[in-house]
Scaffold this motif. Sequence first.
Motif, PDB file in Angstrom:
ATOM      1  N   SER A   1       0.829  -1.207   0.000  1.00 41.35           N
ATOM      2  CA  SER A   1       0.000   0.000   0.000  1.00 41.35           C
ATOM      3  C   SER A   1       0.859   1.250   0.000  1.00 41.35           C
ATOM      4  CB  SER A   1      -0.923   0.005   1.218  1.00 41.35           C
ATOM      5  OG  SER A   1      -0.176   0.199   2.408  1.00 41.35           O
ATOM      6  N   ALA A   2       0.279   2.353  -0.445  1.00 40.01           N
ATOM      7  CA  ALA A   2       0.997   3.629  -0.480  1.00 40.01           C
ATOM      8  C   ALA A   2       1.441   4.049   0.914  1.00 40.01           C
ATOM      9  CB  ALA A   2       0.113   4.702  -1.109  1.00 40.01           C
ATOM     10  N   ASP A   3       0.636   3.749   1.915  1.00 39.61           N
ATOM     11  CA  ASP A   3       0.971   4.137   3.294  1.00 39.61           C
ATOM     12  C   ASP A   3       2.196   3.392   3.818  1.00 39.61           C
ATOM     13  OD1 ASP A   3      -1.167   5.860   3.332  1.00 39.61           O
ATOM     14  OD2 ASP A   3      -2.532   4.438   4.303  1.00 39.61           O
ATOM     15  N   ASP A   4       2.418   2.180   3.321  1.00 40.08           N
ATOM     16  CA  ASP A   4       3.524   1.355   3.822  1.00 40.08           C
ATOM     17  C   ASP A   4       4.821   1.539   3.060  1.00 40.08           C
ATOM     18  OD1 ASP A   4       2.152   0.102   5.913  1.00 40.08           O
ATOM     19  OD2 ASP A   4       1.252  -1.364   4.557  1.00 40.08           O
ATOM     20  N   ARG A   5       4.767   2.198   1.915  1.00 39.03           N
ATOM     21  CA  ARG A   5       5.952   2.251   1.064  1.00 39.03           C
ATOM     22  C   ARG A   5       7.098   3.052   1.677  1.00 39.03           C
ATOM     23  NH1 ARG A   5       4.704   1.848  -5.283  1.00 39.03           N
ATOM     24  NH2 ARG A   5       3.275   0.077  -5.157  1.00 39.03           N
ATOM     25  N   ASP A   6       6.786   4.043   2.482  1.00 36.57           N
ATOM     26  CA  ASP A   6       7.845   4.871   3.064  1.00 36.57           C
ATOM     27  C   ASP A   6       8.669   4.115   4.096  1.00 36.57           C
ATOM     28  OD1 ASP A   6       7.149   7.028   1.533  1.00 36.57           O
ATOM     29  OD2 ASP A   6       5.860   7.940   3.051  1.00 36.57           O
ATOM     30  N   ARG A   7       8.120   3.050   4.680  1.00 30.36           N
ATOM     31  CA  ARG A   7       8.842   2.371   5.754  1.00 30.36           C
ATOM     32  C   ARG A   7       9.205   0.928   5.417  1.00 30.36           C
ATOM     33  NH1 ARG A   7       5.525  -0.724   9.200  1.00 30.36           N
ATOM     34  NH2 ARG A   7       3.319  -0.730   8.618  1.00 30.36           N
ATOM     35  N   VAL A   8       8.932   0.502   4.198  1.00 32.95           N
ATOM     36  CA  VAL A   8       9.147  -0.895   3.864  1.00 32.95           C
ATOM     37  C   VAL A   8      10.618  -1.288   3.923  1.00 32.95           C
ATOM     38  CG1 VAL A   8       9.398  -0.595   1.363  1.00 32.95           C
ATOM     39  CG2 VAL A   8       8.421  -2.712   2.264  1.00 32.95           C
ATOM     40  N   PHE A   9      11.535  -0.308   3.750  1.00 35.47           N
ATOM     41  CA  PHE A   9      12.966  -0.602   3.804  1.00 35.47           C
ATOM     42  C   PHE A   9      13.578  -0.318   5.179  1.00 35.47           C
ATOM     43  CE2 PHE A   9      12.582   0.350  -0.888  1.00 35.47           C
ATOM     44  CZ  PHE A   9      12.697  -0.972  -1.282  1.00 35.47           C
ATOM     45  N   ASP A  10      12.754   0.042   6.157  1.00 32.94           N
ATOM     46  CA  ASP A  10      13.262   0.268   7.516  1.00 32.94           C
ATOM     47  C   ASP A  10      13.509  -1.074   8.204  1.00 32.94           C
ATOM     48  OD1 ASP A  10      12.954   2.946   7.066  1.00 32.94           O
ATOM     49  OD2 ASP A  10      11.083   3.123   8.204  1.00 32.94           O
ATOM     50  N   ARG A  11      14.565  -1.138   8.996  1.00 35.24           N
ATOM     51  CA  ARG A  11      14.864  -2.382   9.709  1.00 35.24           C
ATOM     52  C   ARG A  11      13.753  -2.729  10.698  1.00 35.24           C
ATOM     53  NH1 ARG A  11      21.271  -2.884  11.284  1.00 35.24           N
ATOM     54  NH2 ARG A  11      22.119  -2.636   9.178  1.00 35.24           N
ATOM     55  N   PHE A  12      13.456  -4.008  10.758  1.00 33.07           N
ATOM     56  CA  PHE A  12      12.460  -4.572  11.666  1.00 33.07           C
ATOM     57  C   PHE A  12      11.062  -4.017  11.414  1.00 33.07           C
ATOM     58  CE2 PHE A  12      16.534  -4.595  14.013  1.00 33.07           C
ATOM     59  CZ  PHE A  12      16.717  -5.968  14.082  1.00 33.07           C
ATOM     60  N   SER A  13      10.880  -3.417  10.244  1.00 29.73           N
ATOM     61  CA  SER A  13       9.560  -2.908   9.884  1.00 29.73           C
ATOM     62  C   SER A  13       8.770  -4.012   9.198  1.00 29.73           C
ATOM     63  CB  SER A  13       9.688  -1.703   8.944  1.00 29.73           C
ATOM     64  OG  SER A  13       8.412  -1.265   8.520  1.00 29.73           O
ATOM     65  N   ARG A  14       7.606  -4.329   9.764  1.00 30.77           N
ATOM     66  CA  ARG A  14       6.723  -5.319   9.161  1.00 30.77           C
ATOM     67  C   ARG A  14       5.382  -4.687   8.896  1.00 30.77           C
ATOM     68  NH1 ARG A  14       5.784 -10.170  12.594  1.00 30.77           N
ATOM     69  NH2 ARG A  14       4.760 -10.863  10.688  1.00 30.77           N
TER      70      ARG A  14
END
Length: 211
Positions: free
Chosen positions: A155-168
């Motif tokens: 989703s667009a809302d999740d794209r900003d954090r998808v590459f953050d460590r431990f981000s699920r």
Amino acid sequence: IRTPLNAILGLLYLIKEDADASAKTRERADVAHRAADQLMIQLVNVVEATRIDAEVLKLRVNDVRTDEMLKQWHALLDASAVRYQKTLTVDAVFDGDVPGTVRIDGPKLTQIMSNLIDNATKFTDQGRVSIRMAFDASSDLPLRISVLDTGPGISADDRDRVFDRFSRLETARTQQKGGSGLGLSICHELAELMGGTLSIMDDTPDGFTLG
């Protein structure tokens, strides 16, 4: 750490392929083998994160045959679909003219691809997972690799954090599938160490592009 786990994986594989073992034993060995395989993926990610943080990760750049890489990634696609018990159409092909060899750290690139392939097959229940390799000599990053799938996408809302460590992504599907939230972040950091980028594609089907 990996050596004893590799031994466990090997023994479980032998048990689940043993025609003399009972069906129940082979079934249990298969479940254990798939769990141990996932543990190996998580272990590799944790080790790589530690090495990146300690700034001891070294690249080993060599001439690598592009056709051999694609062949290896196709085999990883097939194996991943079997591991997740998915009936998917998978392929790995050149998109246009690509040189026979490129100078790159082949094992590190395959490590990135292994994570992307694992994610794509894990979250795609039906349809296709495809790998495309293209080359643009006029670009600063001439080699471009895409992993496309017909899964639910991000989703667009999740794209900003998808590459953050431990981000699920906290959806019902991701909670069911599990994972440490390290895989994509490690891929992103490895891509940058190799002088490239990893990004989410906006096209349909969804996927990731490495270049």
